[in-house]
Design a protein around this motif. Structure first.
Motif, PDB file in Angstrom:
ATOM      1  N   ARG A  91      -1.486   5.193   8.440  1.00 33.71           N
ATOM      2  CA  ARG A  91      -2.822   5.355   9.025  1.00 33.71           C
ATOM      3  C   ARG A  91      -3.311   4.044   9.643  1.00 33.71           C
ATOM      4  O   ARG A  91      -3.846   4.031  10.758  1.00 33.71           O
ATOM      5  CB  ARG A  91      -3.808   5.846   7.968  1.00 33.71           C
ATOM      6  CG  ARG A  91      -5.195   6.169   8.529  1.00 33.71           C
ATOM      7  CD  ARG A  91      -6.139   6.707   7.482  1.00 33.71           C
ATOM      8  NE  ARG A  91      -6.505   5.705   6.503  1.00 33.71           N
ATOM      9  CZ  ARG A  91      -6.112   5.702   5.231  1.00 33.71           C
ATOM     10  NH1 ARG A  91      -5.315   6.667   4.788  1.00 33.71           N
ATOM     11  NH2 ARG A  91      -6.496   4.749   4.402  1.00 33.71           N
ATOM     12  N   GLN A  92      -3.115   2.943   8.942  1.00 28.14           N
ATOM     13  CA  GLN A  92      -3.546   1.646   9.466  1.00 28.14           C
ATOM     14  C   GLN A  92      -2.728   1.248  10.698  1.00 28.14           C
ATOM     15  O   GLN A  92      -3.276   0.711  11.667  1.00 28.14           O
ATOM     16  CB  GLN A  92      -3.430   0.579   8.377  1.00 28.14           C
ATOM     17  CG  GLN A  92      -4.437   0.753   7.248  1.00 28.14           C
ATOM     18  CD  GLN A  92      -4.261  -0.287   6.155  1.00 28.14           C
ATOM     19  OE1 GLN A  92      -3.227  -0.936   6.064  1.00 28.14           O
ATOM     20  NE2 GLN A  92      -5.273  -0.442   5.314  1.00 28.14           N
ATOM     21  N   SER A 145      -3.836   3.369  13.638  1.00 35.47           N
ATOM     22  CA  SER A 145      -5.189   2.964  14.043  1.00 35.47           C
ATOM     23  C   SER A 145      -5.118   1.688  14.875  1.00 35.47           C
ATOM     24  O   SER A 145      -5.846   1.524  15.861  1.00 35.47           O
ATOM     25  CB  SER A 145      -6.063   2.739  12.815  1.00 35.47           C
ATOM     26  OG  SER A 145      -6.257   3.946  12.097  1.00 35.47           O
ATOM     27  N   HIS A 188       2.400  16.448   4.985  1.00 40.66           N
ATOM     28  CA  HIS A 188       1.062  15.988   5.329  1.00 40.66           C
ATOM     29  C   HIS A 188       0.645  16.434   6.735  1.00 40.66           C
ATOM     30  O   HIS A 188      -0.450  16.966   6.931  1.00 40.66           O
ATOM     31  CB  HIS A 188       0.973  14.461   5.244  1.00 40.66           C
ATOM     32  CG  HIS A 188       0.927  13.937   3.847  1.00 40.66           C
ATOM     33  ND1 HIS A 188       2.028  13.970   3.005  1.00 40.66           N
ATOM     34  CD2 HIS A 188      -0.078  13.367   3.126  1.00 40.66           C
ATOM     35  CE1 HIS A 188       1.697  13.444   1.829  1.00 40.66           C
ATOM     36  NE2 HIS A 188       0.434  13.078   1.875  1.00 40.66           N
ATOM     37  N   THR A 232       0.848  -1.187   0.000  1.00 43.14           N
ATOM     38  CA  THR A 232       0.000   0.000   0.000  1.00 43.14           C
ATOM     39  C   THR A 232       0.887   1.240   0.000  1.00 43.14           C
ATOM     40  O   THR A 232       2.093   1.162   0.224  1.00 43.14           O
ATOM     41  CB  THR A 232      -0.906   0.041   1.242  1.00 43.14           C
ATOM     42  OG1 THR A 232      -0.086   0.038   2.417  1.00 43.14           O
ATOM     43  CG2 THR A 232      -1.824  -1.169   1.281  1.00 43.14           C
ATOM     44  N   ASP A 233       0.294   2.381  -0.244  1.00 45.99           N
ATOM     45  CA  ASP A 233       1.050   3.628  -0.205  1.00 45.99           C
ATOM     46  C   ASP A 233       1.388   3.977   1.238  1.00 45.99           C
ATOM     47  O   ASP A 233       0.778   3.454   2.182  1.00 45.99           O
ATOM     48  CB  ASP A 233       0.239   4.755  -0.857  1.00 45.99           C
ATOM     49  CG  ASP A 233      -1.058   5.012  -0.121  1.00 45.99           C
ATOM     50  OD1 ASP A 233      -1.087   5.891   0.760  1.00 45.99           O
ATOM     51  OD2 ASP A 233      -2.043   4.297  -0.404  1.00 45.99           O
ATOM     52  N   ASP A 234       2.350   4.859   1.426  1.00 43.73           N
ATOM     53  CA  ASP A 234       2.836   5.188   2.769  1.00 43.73           C
ATOM     54  C   ASP A 234       1.736   5.742   3.669  1.00 43.73           C
ATOM     55  O   ASP A 234       1.654   5.385   4.850  1.00 43.73           O
ATOM     56  CB  ASP A 234       3.987   6.201   2.685  1.00 43.73           C
ATOM     57  CG  ASP A 234       5.266   5.580   2.142  1.00 43.73           C
ATOM     58  OD1 ASP A 234       5.348   4.341   2.103  1.00 43.73           O
ATOM     59  OD2 ASP A 234       6.181   6.339   1.765  1.00 43.73           O
ATOM     60  N   ALA A 235       0.905   6.602   3.140  1.00 43.21           N
ATOM     61  CA  ALA A 235      -0.140   7.219   3.969  1.00 43.21           C
ATOM     62  C   ALA A 235      -1.097   6.161   4.498  1.00 43.21           C
ATOM     63  O   ALA A 235      -1.484   6.187   5.671  1.00 43.21           O
ATOM     64  CB  ALA A 235      -0.896   8.274   3.165  1.00 43.21           C
ATOM     65  N   THR A 236      -1.470   5.209   3.644  1.00 42.94           N
ATOM     66  CA  THR A 236      -2.377   4.140   4.074  1.00 42.94           C
ATOM     67  C   THR A 236      -1.715   3.264   5.120  1.00 42.94           C
ATOM     68  O   THR A 236      -2.323   2.901   6.133  1.00 42.94           O
ATOM     69  CB  THR A 236      -2.807   3.285   2.869  1.00 42.94           C
ATOM     70  OG1 THR A 236      -3.481   4.117   1.918  1.00 42.94           O
ATOM     71  CG2 THR A 236      -3.731   2.150   3.306  1.00 42.94           C
ATOM     72  N   THR A 237      -0.455   2.906   4.892  1.00 43.33           N
ATOM     73  CA  THR A 237       0.284   2.058   5.834  1.00 43.33           C
ATOM     74  C   THR A 237       0.376   2.717   7.207  1.00 43.33           C
ATOM     75  O   THR A 237       0.109   2.079   8.236  1.00 43.33           O
ATOM     76  CB  THR A 237       1.703   1.779   5.301  1.00 43.33           C
ATOM     77  OG1 THR A 237       1.600   1.074   4.071  1.00 43.33           O
ATOM     78  CG2 THR A 237       2.506   0.960   6.298  1.00 43.33           C
ATOM     79  N   LEU A 273      -4.634  12.104   8.045  1.00 42.37           N
ATOM     80  CA  LEU A 273      -4.304  11.249   6.899  1.00 42.37           C
ATOM     81  C   LEU A 273      -5.558  10.657   6.246  1.00 42.37           C
ATOM     82  O   LEU A 273      -5.472  10.168   5.126  1.00 42.37           O
ATOM     83  CB  LEU A 273      -3.357  10.118   7.331  1.00 42.37           C
ATOM     84  CG  LEU A 273      -1.972  10.542   7.803  1.00 42.37           C
ATOM     85  CD1 LEU A 273      -1.151   9.326   8.204  1.00 42.37           C
ATOM     86  CD2 LEU A 273      -1.242  11.348   6.714  1.00 42.37           C
TER      87      LEU A 273
END
Length: 231
Positions: A86-87, A90, A159, A79-84, A231
């Motif tokens: 954020r997950q 979380s 960001h 996945t892209d860095d932002a998704t990684t 994010l």
């Protein structure tokens, strides 16, 4: 069967307490003989960095702790860095909320974990081994948290720069405070969970360090939540 299939595919595996109560990489196996049986894991990790084995399948989890854990890691689409990030954050926030499906009965995570730890030291009910073990383990985790946040902020520059910087500062403080606890109660293999720490000057110093860690953790969790929302 799970490990054999994973190794045959070239997937790495890891498991708990193949030697001492730590996690180990399982990098190979010796197959069982249809007539003679046998077979086992080849592994490396704490106490056997150069490798060891074969460890018979039947002995995995057959220890005083009695926990059986083994995993494989399969390739997946990145996945892209932002998704990684954020997950990952979380996940950390959920763990800190003490979800019943993740946290054992009579255990606590996050800020409640610090509270239970502090109360045990103040009441003279803290396990000697438990304090030393938890201090070392969570110090490692919080140092890694600071490193993760520094890299995440660098990869996602522009960001949420101020938030990443603040989170890094908070978790650096948590790690610094936990390092004070490990200095007071360093890990020792000779310790026992049957020994209870007395309420004394050392325990009071440890409580003060844990309270500082708890305060920084509270600020850190609030900042992580803001990063996730951003994010």
């Amino acid at each position: 069967e799970h490990v054999c299939q994973a190794i045959d595919r070239g997937w790495p595996c890891y498991g708990w307490e193949l030697e001492i109560p730590e996690f180990y990489v399982v990098y190979g196996y010796e197959p069982s003989d249809p007539e003679l049986g046998g077979g086992g894991y080849y592994f490396s990790g704490p106490g056997c960095e150069a490798g060891k084995g074969p460890k018979p399948w039947q002995t995995l989890g057959d220890t005083d702790i009695g926990i059986l854990e083994i995993y494989s890691v399969a390739p997946c689409e990145a996945t892209d860095d932002a998704t990684t990030v954020r997950q990952a954050l979380s996940f950390a926030l959920k763990h800190a909320s003490n979800p019943q499906d993740w946290i054992f009965e009579h255990y606590r995570a996050g800020l409640e974990g610090f509270e239970a730890w502090i109360n045990a030291l103040q009441q003279g009910s803290a396990s000697d081994m438990g304090v030393r073990y938890n201090a070392g383990v969570w110090l490692e985790c919080r140092r890694n948290a600071a490193s993760f946040l520094a890299e995440a902020g660098s990869r996602l520059a522009g960001h949420a720069d101020a938030l990443f910087e603040a989170a890094y500062t908070h978790y650096t403080m948590v790690a610094k405070s936990l390092a004070q606890v490990t200095a007071i109660y360093p890990w020792d293999w000779e310790t026992s969970d049957e020994v209870v720490l007395p309420v004394d000057e050392r325990s009071s110093e440890a409580v003060a360090a844990l309270q500082a860690a708890q305060d920084a953790e509270a600020s850190g969790l609030e900042t992580l939540d803001r990063i996730v929302q951003t994010l």
